[in-house]
Design a protein around this motif. Structure first.
Motif, PDB file in Angstrom:
ATOM      1  N   ASP A   1       0.817  -1.216   0.000  1.00 33.09           N
ATOM      2  CA  ASP A   1       0.000   0.000   0.000  1.00 33.09           C
ATOM      3  C   ASP A   1       0.852   1.269   0.000  1.00 33.09           C
ATOM      4  N   THR A   2       2.080   1.159   0.463  1.00 31.84           N
ATOM      5  CA  THR A   2       2.955   2.337   0.518  1.00 31.84           C
ATOM      6  C   THR A   2       4.170   2.190  -0.392  1.00 31.84           C
ATOM      7  N   GLU A   3       4.058   1.325  -1.405  1.00 29.81           N
ATOM      8  CA  GLU A   3       5.129   1.143  -2.377  1.00 29.81           C
ATOM      9  C   GLU A   3       4.676   1.660  -3.738  1.00 29.81           C
ATOM     10  N   PHE A   4       5.591   2.341  -4.453  1.00 31.38           N
ATOM     11  CA  PHE A   4       5.256   2.766  -5.814  1.00 31.38           C
ATOM     12  C   PHE A   4       6.445   2.504  -6.735  1.00 31.38           C
ATOM     13  N   TYR A   5       6.158   2.350  -8.030  1.00 30.30           N
ATOM     14  CA  TYR A   5       7.158   1.887  -8.995  1.00 30.30           C
ATOM     15  C   TYR A   5       7.366   2.857 -10.159  1.00 30.30           C
ATOM     16  N   GLU A   6       6.617   3.901 -10.212  1.00 29.61           N
ATOM     17  CA  GLU A   6       6.736   4.893 -11.278  1.00 29.61           C
ATOM     18  C   GLU A   6       6.619   6.294 -10.674  1.00 29.61           C
ATOM     19  N   PRO A   7       7.312   7.310 -11.229  1.00 23.96           N
ATOM     20  CA  PRO A   7       8.265   7.189 -12.339  1.00 23.96           C
ATOM     21  C   PRO A   7       9.602   6.652 -11.835  1.00 23.96           C
ATOM     22  N   LYS A   8      10.344   5.990 -12.700  1.00 22.09           N
ATOM     23  CA  LYS A   8      11.636   5.460 -12.310  1.00 22.09           C
ATOM     24  C   LYS A   8      12.688   6.568 -12.313  1.00 22.09           C
ATOM     25  N   SER A   9      13.641   6.488 -11.380  1.00 17.22           N
ATOM     26  CA  SER A   9      14.734   7.458 -11.327  1.00 17.22           C
ATOM     27  C   SER A   9      15.663   7.266 -12.521  1.00 17.22           C
ATOM     28  N   LYS A  10      16.154   8.380 -13.052  1.00 21.03           N
ATOM     29  CA  LYS A  10      17.126   8.307 -14.138  1.00 21.03           C
ATOM     30  C   LYS A  10      18.382   7.605 -13.646  1.00 21.03           C
ATOM     31  N   VAL A  11      18.956   6.772 -14.478  1.00 16.12           N
ATOM     32  CA  VAL A  11      20.175   6.046 -14.117  1.00 16.12           C
ATOM     33  C   VAL A  11      21.389   6.906 -14.438  1.00 16.12           C
ATOM     34  N   VAL A  12      22.250   7.099 -13.446  1.00 14.58           N
ATOM     35  CA  VAL A  12      23.502   7.833 -13.631  1.00 14.58           C
ATOM     36  C   VAL A  12      24.641   6.878 -13.328  1.00 14.58           C
ATOM     37  N   HIS A  13      25.535   6.702 -14.287  1.00 16.36           N
ATOM     38  CA  HIS A  13      26.656   5.787 -14.113  1.00 16.36           C
ATOM     39  C   HIS A  13      27.820   6.514 -13.435  1.00 16.36           C
ATOM     40  N   THR A  14      28.424   5.866 -12.459  1.00 17.13           N
ATOM     41  CA  THR A  14      29.533   6.460 -11.732  1.00 17.13           C
ATOM     42  C   THR A  14      30.697   5.488 -11.667  1.00 17.13           C
ATOM     43  N   SER A  15      31.898   6.049 -11.547  1.00 14.75           N
ATOM     44  CA  SER A  15      33.100   5.249 -11.344  1.00 14.75           C
ATOM     45  C   SER A  15      34.138   6.132 -10.666  1.00 14.75           C
ATOM     46  N   SER A  16      35.115   5.511 -10.058  1.00 20.56           N
ATOM     47  CA  SER A  16      36.115   6.247  -9.297  1.00 20.56           C
ATOM     48  C   SER A  16      36.876   7.234 -10.184  1.00 20.56           C
ATOM     49  N   ASN A  17      37.042   8.443  -9.656  1.00 15.22           N
ATOM     50  CA  ASN A  17      37.844   9.488 -10.302  1.00 15.22           C
ATOM     51  C   ASN A  17      37.319   9.924 -11.665  1.00 15.22           C
ATOM     52  N   LYS A  18      36.036   9.682 -11.905  1.00 18.13           N
ATOM     53  CA  LYS A  18      35.410  10.142 -13.143  1.00 18.13           C
ATOM     54  C   LYS A  18      34.122  10.873 -12.818  1.00 18.13           C
ATOM     55  N   ALA A  19      33.755  11.819 -13.673  1.00 21.18           N
ATOM     56  CA  ALA A  19      32.515  12.555 -13.477  1.00 21.18           C
ATOM     57  C   ALA A  19      31.317  11.632 -13.693  1.00 21.18           C
ATOM     58  N   PRO A  20      30.209  11.889 -13.012  1.00 18.48           N
ATOM     59  CA  PRO A  20      28.986  11.121 -13.276  1.00 18.48           C
ATOM     60  C   PRO A  20      28.598  11.229 -14.752  1.00 18.48           C
ATOM     61  N   SER A  21      27.906  10.224 -15.234  1.00 17.59           N
ATOM     62  CA  SER A  21      27.615  10.163 -16.665  1.00 17.59           C
ATOM     63  C   SER A  21      26.716  11.296 -17.146  1.00 17.59           C
ATOM     64  N   ASP A  22      25.968  11.945 -16.235  1.00 19.73           N
ATOM     65  CA  ASP A  22      25.084  13.030 -16.657  1.00 19.73           C
ATOM     66  C   ASP A  22      25.691  14.413 -16.423  1.00 19.73           C
ATOM     67  N   ALA A  23      26.970  14.456 -16.035  1.00 18.23           N
ATOM     68  CA  ALA A  23      27.617  15.742 -15.762  1.00 18.23           C
ATOM     69  C   ALA A  23      28.022  16.448 -17.045  1.00 18.23           C
ATOM     70  N   ILE A  24      28.060  17.762 -16.969  1.00 21.00           N
ATOM     71  CA  ILE A  24      28.626  18.584 -18.042  1.00 21.00           C
ATOM     72  C   ILE A  24      30.106  18.766 -17.704  1.00 21.00           C
ATOM     73  N   ILE A  25      30.977  18.341 -18.588  1.00 25.05           N
ATOM     74  CA  ILE A  25      32.414  18.445 -18.339  1.00 25.05           C
ATOM     75  C   ILE A  25      32.859  19.864 -18.698  1.00 25.05           C
ATOM     76  N   LEU A  26      33.289  20.599 -17.684  1.00 23.96           N
ATOM     77  CA  LEU A  26      33.730  21.972 -17.910  1.00 23.96           C
ATOM     78  C   LEU A  26      35.215  22.060 -18.207  1.00 23.96           C
TER      79      LEU A  26
END
Length: 248
Positions: free
Chosen positions: A31-56
């Motif tokens: 009753d207190t669980e929901f499945y939509e909308p799904k969160s956008k997937v952001v890929h991360t790894s050590s010493n790298k910017a997140p996949s949705d970042a703007i590289i300045l």
């Protein structure tokens, strides 16, 4: 004996009935669980910017930056071995893109040759929306006013602690920023808020920005919308690398 009015009695009975009904309701986990909308997937790894970042700045070019002195022209600072270095006398540089609320990551290091004292030692700054400065300064064995030290909200708030590094080591700033809001008449309705993580340590937490950064005098309230990130030329050979931003 005090008499209860019909209206009070009916209200009391209604409250009791609603409470009883709520208590008798059999809730299930779903009753207190929901499945939509799904969160956008952001890929991360050590010493790298997140996949949705703007590289300045990734160490190769300044295509995301321009000169503040002569807007529309290339940023004139120096790049060598993947490091961006202030070119004294050429002026500040700013992002070509404007931003409002964001997460900003930036790494900086004091000049290779340490000289000067106080505000004249490894000085630069990061201006959020071009108006609110997070100070960059060589703090090691260098006395200055506390609201002008490294990681201070310059001339407004000192950091909660001084998260130092040894000479020659890189510093990191991770900045979470919520821009001020103004109504259609330009009246301030909400001040800017900033959280700063310096070398992994929280040095500002939901800190309110009182207004523009001023060297002399009090902060000013200037209505504005999205604005650029500015890096300051204060005359010192401060180094930067790994700059990225995530609009929020």
């Amino acid at each position: 004996m005090r008499t209860i009015s019909k209206l009070t009695l009916l209200t009391l009975l209604g409250t009791i009935s609603a409470t009883t009904l709520f208590a008798q309701t059999k809730f299930q986990p779903q009753d207190t669980e929901f499945y939509e909308p799904k969160s956008k997937v952001v890929h991360t790894s050590s010493n790298k910017a997140p996949s949705d970042a703007i590289i300045l700045f990734d160490g190769t070019n300044l295509s995301q930056w321009e000169s503040v002195k002569t807007k529309g022209t290339n940023a004139p600072w120096t790049i060598k071995d993947g490091v961006l270095t202030v070119k004294p006398g050429t002026g500040d540089i700013q992002t070509k893109q404007n931003f409002e609320d964001f997460q900003l990551h930036i790494e900086w290091k004091s000049p290779e040759v340490i000289k000067g004292e106080g505000q004249g030692r490894g000085n630069s700054g990061i201006f959020l929306q071009g108006k609110y400065e997070i100070q960059v300064l060589d703090n090691n064995n260098n006395a200055t006013y506390v609201n002008g030290q490294a990681a201070s909200l310059y001339k407004q708030k000192q950091p909660l602690v001084s998260a130092t590094k040894n000479d020659g080591e890189w510093h990191t700033y991770d900045i979470l920023y919520t821009a001020p809001r103004f109504n259609k008449d330009g009246v301030l309705i909400k001040k800017a808020i900033v959280t700063v993580i310096h070398n992994g340590v929280a040095v500002h937490y939901n800190t309110q920005i009182e207004g523009t950064t001023e060297y002399i005098g009090m902060p000013k309230i200037i209505p504005h919308g999205p604005e650029p990130i500015i890096l300051q030329d204060h005359g010192d050979l401060v180094n930067f690398k790994n700059i990225w931003i995530r609009p929020l």
